[in-house]
Design an enzyme around this catalytic site. Structure first.
Site, short mmCIF file in Angstrom:
data_model
loop_
_atom_site.label_atom_id
_atom_site.label_comp_id
_atom_site.label_asym_id
_atom_site.label_seq_id
_atom_site.Cartn_x
_atom_site.Cartn_y
_atom_site.Cartn_z
CG ASN A 146 1.70 0.13 4.11
OD1 ASN A 146 2.49 1.48 3.93
ND2 ASN A 146 0.89 1.22 5.22
CG PHE B 58 6.11 7.04 -1.03
CD1 PHE B 58 4.82 7.11 -0.01
CD2 PHE B 58 6.54 8.81 -0.57
CE1 PHE B 58 3.52 7.60 -0.09
CE2 PHE B 58 5.73 9.26 -0.12
CZ PHE B 58 4.77 8.71 0.89
CB SER C 119 3.88 7.99 4.45
OG SER C 119 4.29 6.55 4.74
CG ASN D 175 5.71 3.18 6.10
OD1 ASN D 175 6.54 3.01 6.80
ND2 ASN D 175 4.93 2.66 5.11
CB THR D 176 8.94 8.69 2.78
OG1 THR D 176 8.39 7.43 1.32
CG2 THR D 176 10.17 9.15 2.44
CE LYS E 6 -3.96 9.94 4.68
NZ LYS E 6 -3.91 8.18 3.78
CG ASN F 274 -0.06 8.18 6.10
OD1 ASN F 274 -0.37 6.99 6.36
ND2 ASN F 274 -0.30 9.27 5.46
#
Length: 345
Positions: free
Chosen positions: A108, A112, A170, A172-173, A206, A235
């Site tokens: 993915n 967010f 994450s 993805n940021t 996390k 994660n």
């Protein structure tokens, strides 16, 4: 196969993000039965939270806290919703969610996507109190002060969730994982600790699986220095194992599911060695059976979380995991999850 598992099979025939949205809608409206009471051997506690069982739902499925009632009826010991950012944001361009069915994995790069903190808080105000609920906090993509976003989330959700998770892992940021460095982490956790004041709602951190043992050790020490209550390990990964077979294996984003198992287990081992029982650990990543949950508990985790395995196994997986976990605990002579976890030290 139960009706819920049959439904999961039908959803797998749809585009991944469309199926995700339909699953949330089904959990909102389906008349799910109340789950049977858990085996007493599964009862445990994490950071002062009393849990009927140690099998939790990881963040990412219910990003906006919309289906907590339905999720609570699937038999989880605790449910984590989010990630939520202060301002609503659409996330990354679609397509951004990919099933790697041959590998029992998911990639993915959602970014967010969520409806924002105010909508999230409004739903938590109406949440069912029969299940332990955690709120996973993120930072907006374009914010100049990411730490301030986490402080905003912590303050706004005070009293609305049973715990909060600070998600600095994450992939993805842009720039988010840089917050795992010691200087940035000291700044972030120090500001969060100050914002907590006298509120003792547990705060979890996390982390990513793509860290060296030394880096995990520094995070453990920073967490202890700033009164973090537990570490969630871990994660999604940016790594792409050579064993991946799916046509989607080269997609950008975080990889989760079965191929993450070894890397997440290694990160847990590093955290267990560094913490030596001083910091509760929650294991996540590639957990798809009671046997794997038991292995993580024996490695030092006090609870586990899952998400990707539900896509392939269906919601009936939760009950199967709990039954197998209880059987393994009793077979090895343990009277509780905590006893099995502490035996690793």
């Amino acid at each position: 196969m139960g009706l819920s598992d049959l439904g999961a099979g039908l959803l797998r025939r749809l585009d991944a993000e469309t199926a995700h949205g339909l699953a949330i809608r089904a959990l909102q409206i389906a008349p799910l039965p109340t789950p049977a009471p858990d085996d007493p051997v599964l009862r445990t506690s994490v950071a002062g939270l009393s849990l009927p069982n140690p099998v939790g739902l990881a963040a990412g499925l219910d990003k906006n806290g919309e289906a907590l009632g339905g999720l609570g009826r699937l038999g989880f010991g605790f449910v984590e919703c989010g990630s939520v950012t202060p301002l609503a944001q659409p996330g990354n361009q679609k397509p951004r969610l990919f099933r790697l069915s041959e590998d029992r994995a998911v990639i993915n790069r959602m970014g967010f996507n969520n409806l924002g903190l105010e909508a999230f808080a409004a739903r938590l105000e109406r949440r069912p109190r029969s299940v332990v609920v955690g709120a996973n906090l993120g930072a907006n993509k374009d914010t100049e002060d990411k730490a301030a976003d986490y402080v905003s989330g912590l303050r706004r959700l005070r009293g609305l969730s049973d715990y909060v998770t600070v998600n600095v892992s994450s992939p993805n940021t842009p720039g988010l994982r840089a917050l795992q460095g010691r200087a940035a982490l000291d700044d972030l956790l120090g500001r969060l600790n100050e914002a907590r004041g006298g509120d003792r709602t547990p705060v979890f951190l996390k982390i990513a699986p793509d860290l060296s043992g030394d880096e995990v050790g520094l995070i453990v020490e920073a967490s202890l220095d700033h009164a973090i209550d537990a570490l969630i390990v871990s994660n999604t990964t940016l790594d792409r194992p050579g064993t991946l077979r799916s046509a989607h294996r080269a997609e950008a984003g975080g990889l989760s599911g079965a191929p993450l198992k070894a890397r997440a287990a290694a990160a847990l081992q590093a955290a267990a060695e560094a913490s030596s029982g001083r910091l509760p650990l929650i294991a996540v990543g590639g957990i798809d059976s009671g046997a794997e949950a038991y292995a993580r508990i024996r490695a030092g985790a006090c609870a586990v979380q899952l998400y990707s395995a539900l896509i392939y196994e269906g919601p009936g997986l939760v009950g199967r995991m709990k039954r197998e976990l209880a059987a393994r605990l009793r077979a090895d002579g343990f009277s509780s999850v905590a006893e099995a976890a502490s035996a690793a030290r």
